[in-house]
Design an enzyme around this catalytic site. Structure first.
Site, PDB file in Angstrom:
ATOM      1  N   SER A 259       0.828  -1.217   0.000  1.00 18.64           N
ATOM      2  CA  SER A 259       0.000   0.000   0.000  1.00 18.64           C
ATOM      3  C   SER A 259       0.850   1.249   0.000  1.00 18.64           C
ATOM      4  O   SER A 259       1.922   1.293   0.596  1.00 18.64           O
ATOM      5  CB  SER A 259      -0.898   0.034   1.236  1.00 18.64           C
TER       6      SER A 259
ATOM      7  N   LYS B 154      -4.399  -6.624   3.452  1.00 19.46           N
ATOM      8  CA  LYS B 154      -4.437  -5.497   2.504  1.00 19.46           C
ATOM      9  C   LYS B 154      -5.876  -5.175   2.092  1.00 19.46           C
ATOM     10  O   LYS B 154      -6.262  -4.003   1.944  1.00 19.46           O
ATOM     11  CB  LYS B 154      -3.575  -5.799   1.269  1.00 19.46           C
TER      12      LYS B 154
ATOM     13  N   HIS C 263      -7.427  -3.307   4.843  1.00 21.29           N
ATOM     14  CA  HIS C 263      -6.858  -1.953   4.756  1.00 21.29           C
ATOM     15  C   HIS C 263      -7.665  -1.128   3.760  1.00 21.29           C
ATOM     16  O   HIS C 263      -8.045   0.019   4.025  1.00 21.29           O
ATOM     17  CB  HIS C 263      -5.385  -2.029   4.331  1.00 21.29           C
ATOM     18  N   ASN C 264      -7.938  -1.698   2.616  1.00 20.07           N
ATOM     19  CA  ASN C 264      -8.653  -0.948   1.582  1.00 20.07           C
ATOM     20  C   ASN C 264     -10.109  -0.693   1.971  1.00 20.07           C
ATOM     21  O   ASN C 264     -10.652   0.366   1.656  1.00 20.07           O
ATOM     22  CB  ASN C 264      -8.584  -1.684   0.237  1.00 20.07           C
TER      23      ASN C 264
ATOM     24  N   GLU D 130      -9.878   2.094   4.148  1.00 16.95           N
ATOM     25  CA  GLU D 130      -9.562   3.255   3.292  1.00 16.95           C
ATOM     26  C   GLU D 130     -10.864   3.839   2.703  1.00 16.95           C
ATOM     27  O   GLU D 130     -11.092   5.053   2.747  1.00 16.95           O
ATOM     28  CB  GLU D 130      -8.614   2.783   2.183  1.00 16.95           C
TER      29      GLU D 130
END
Ligand code: 6PG
Length: 472
Positions: free
Chosen positions: A131, A185, A188-189, A192
């Site tokens: 990222s 990940k 995480h997104n 986000e």
């Protein structure tokens, strides 16, 4: 001594090129290949001082020959079928001990499958989540690594060298086996998306509810970036609000069409959360809001049919300080949901996900980097099942800022300013502190039409019914 590079990279798009330069710069010579050869030539021509550490290859055979065995080859090709095609083309050229690393935004289920497929092959496979966009890839991303300990022992040093550093600590760590890195990940997104949506909602409240101009809004984001909300996304929101359109001379924000794009990682998070049975309503609301943003014609029809929203906020109901406090509460609730999802996935997939370390490697390099993640890293050492609301300082921060979130959601609802993410944080929080929900009614309904049974509060046996007499 063999002076061939030990690393190779396939796919010199924006992210791949940046990552290759980062790796070379940190002292790891690397061979590079791109399907369109002219791109490789351009990449080498633009590499400046780093050229001596880069070996261009025009075919996959050339690439494999250029790397010293055991080889480590990083794939930076678009997620999905291109990764499978690349592995298929590469596999016959590889030898025992060679390692393929997929560093794209793969769906973790594909990474699990590819890891299993590699078990019957000469090569090893691992998937890592990277990222930080182009800038991060070039100068220091956050890296969420999936794989076996032996893989980490082999490439961990290089990954830490190229990663971002938070006060000297590398933002790269082993998450667990198989798809664990890509799973982290993905979450995480999802976070986000939710962070971005909550910031966008606060922008709507300032623009539509308080009638503030973009310069004033930019100044407010800049102030917030000095406080509890300090983060990359708040910082760039201020910069986006400040930017001027070279064509009209006015704010660029006023020229950008309000339809948000998405490549799918946020949606994957929402789908996977449903599969795991973990409520992540702030993330789901963010995905839904992006979907709805694209339906511009329907929105216009809705405005014509029912009257356009939003209206101005009632005088004095919301000010930037209240909004900042609401956003602090919303952010904590969103991260609590995201970390709970990680805790549940760890159980489901038998991963030993290092919860505090995840917060630590998100402190720098990645898109959701923020000061608050530093406190989260400590809190996660004690937070039960990743639920940050039960760990300090977040319990205290929620007590302090809950009313602000409630006031903002209430005022926004009255004025027809949609705040789906903030409101979803609030209802989740309200349910999280409701000892007796109305789910007893749902159990009654289920038993009524389907004899699904229910449990009694007094612990006595409960044969289904007594609906016969009730229906009677
Ligand atoms: C990152 C970003 C990056 C990209 C995502 C989201 O961590 O560097 O998340 O991976 O921005 O693909 O993109 P969409 O908004 O298009 O889904």
């Amino acid at each position: 001594m063999d002076d061939k590079p030990g690393y190779g990279l396939i796919g010199l798009g924006t992210m791949g090129a940046a990552l290759a330069l980062n790796i070379a710069e940190k002292g790891y010579p690397i061979a590079v290949f791109n399907r369109t050869g002219s791109k490789t030539d351009e990449f080498i021509a633009d590499a400046g001082d780093l050229t001596p550490r880069l070996t261009p290859a025009k075919t996959l055979e050339e690439l494999v020959k250029a790397i010293q065995a055991p080889r480590t080859i990083i794939l930076m090709v678009p997620a999905g079928a291109p990764v499978d095609q690349q592995i298929k083309a590469l596999a016959p050229l590889l030898e025992q001990g060679d390692l393929i690393i997929d560093a794209g935004n793969a769906n973790f289920a594909n990474t699990e499958r590819r890891t299993e497929e590699a078990a019957g092959q000469l090569y090893d496979f691992m998937g890592i989540g990277v990222s930080g966009g182009e800038e991060g890839a070039r100068h220091g991303p956050s890296i969420m690594v999936g794989g076996q300990q032996e893989h980490w022992d082999r490439v961990g040093e290089m990954l830490q060298a190229i990663s971002a550093k938070y006060e000297g600590t590398p933002c790269a760590a082993l998450m667990g086996s198989g798809g664990a890195g890509h799973f982290v990940k993905m979450v995480h997104n999802g976070i986000e998306y939710a962070d971005m949506q909550m910031i966008a909602e606060s922008y709507a409240l300032m623009r539509d509810g308080l009638d503030l101009g973009t310069d004033r809004i930019a100044a407010i984001f800049e102030t917030w970036n000095e406080g509890r909300l300090a983060s990359y996304l708040i910082e760039i929101s201020g910069k986006v609000a400040r930017a001027t359109d070279p064509i009209s001379g006015g704010p660029i924000l006023d020229e950008i069409r309000d339809t948000a794009g998405q490549k799918g990682t946020g949606r994957w998070t929402a789908i996977e959360a449903q599969q795991l049975g973990v409520p992540v309503p702030v993330i789901e609301a963010a995905v839904a809001a992006r979907n709805l943003s694209s339906r511009i014609d329907e929105r216009k029809k809705g405005a014509e049919t029912f009257g356009a929203m939003p209206k101005a906020l009632p005088e004095g109901s919301v000010d930037p300080d209240l909004l900042e406090r609401a956003l602090i509460a919303g952010k904590i609730l969103c991260y609590a949901q995201g970390f709970q999802m990680l805790a549940q996935a760890a159980k489901q997939y038998s991963w030993d996900l290092p919860m505090s370390t995840i917060a630590r490697i998100w402190r720098e390099g990645c898109i959701i980097r923020s000061d608050m993640l530093n406190d989260m890293a400590t809190a996660l050492e004690t937070a039960p099942d990743g639920n940050l609301i039960f760990a300090e300082p977040f319990t205290g921060l929620l007590r302090e800022n809950e009313q602000a979130l409630r006031d903002v959601v209430l005022a926004a609802t009255g004025a027809g300013i949609a705040v789906p993410a903030l409101a979803s944080g609030l209802w989740w929080f309200d349910l999280m502190r409701t000892p007796r929900t109305p789910a007893n009614m749902i159990q009654g309904q289920r038993d009524f039409f389907g004899a699904h049974g229910y449990e009694r509060l007094d612990g006595k046996d409960a044969p289904h019914g007594p609906w016969g007499s009730a229906a009677g």
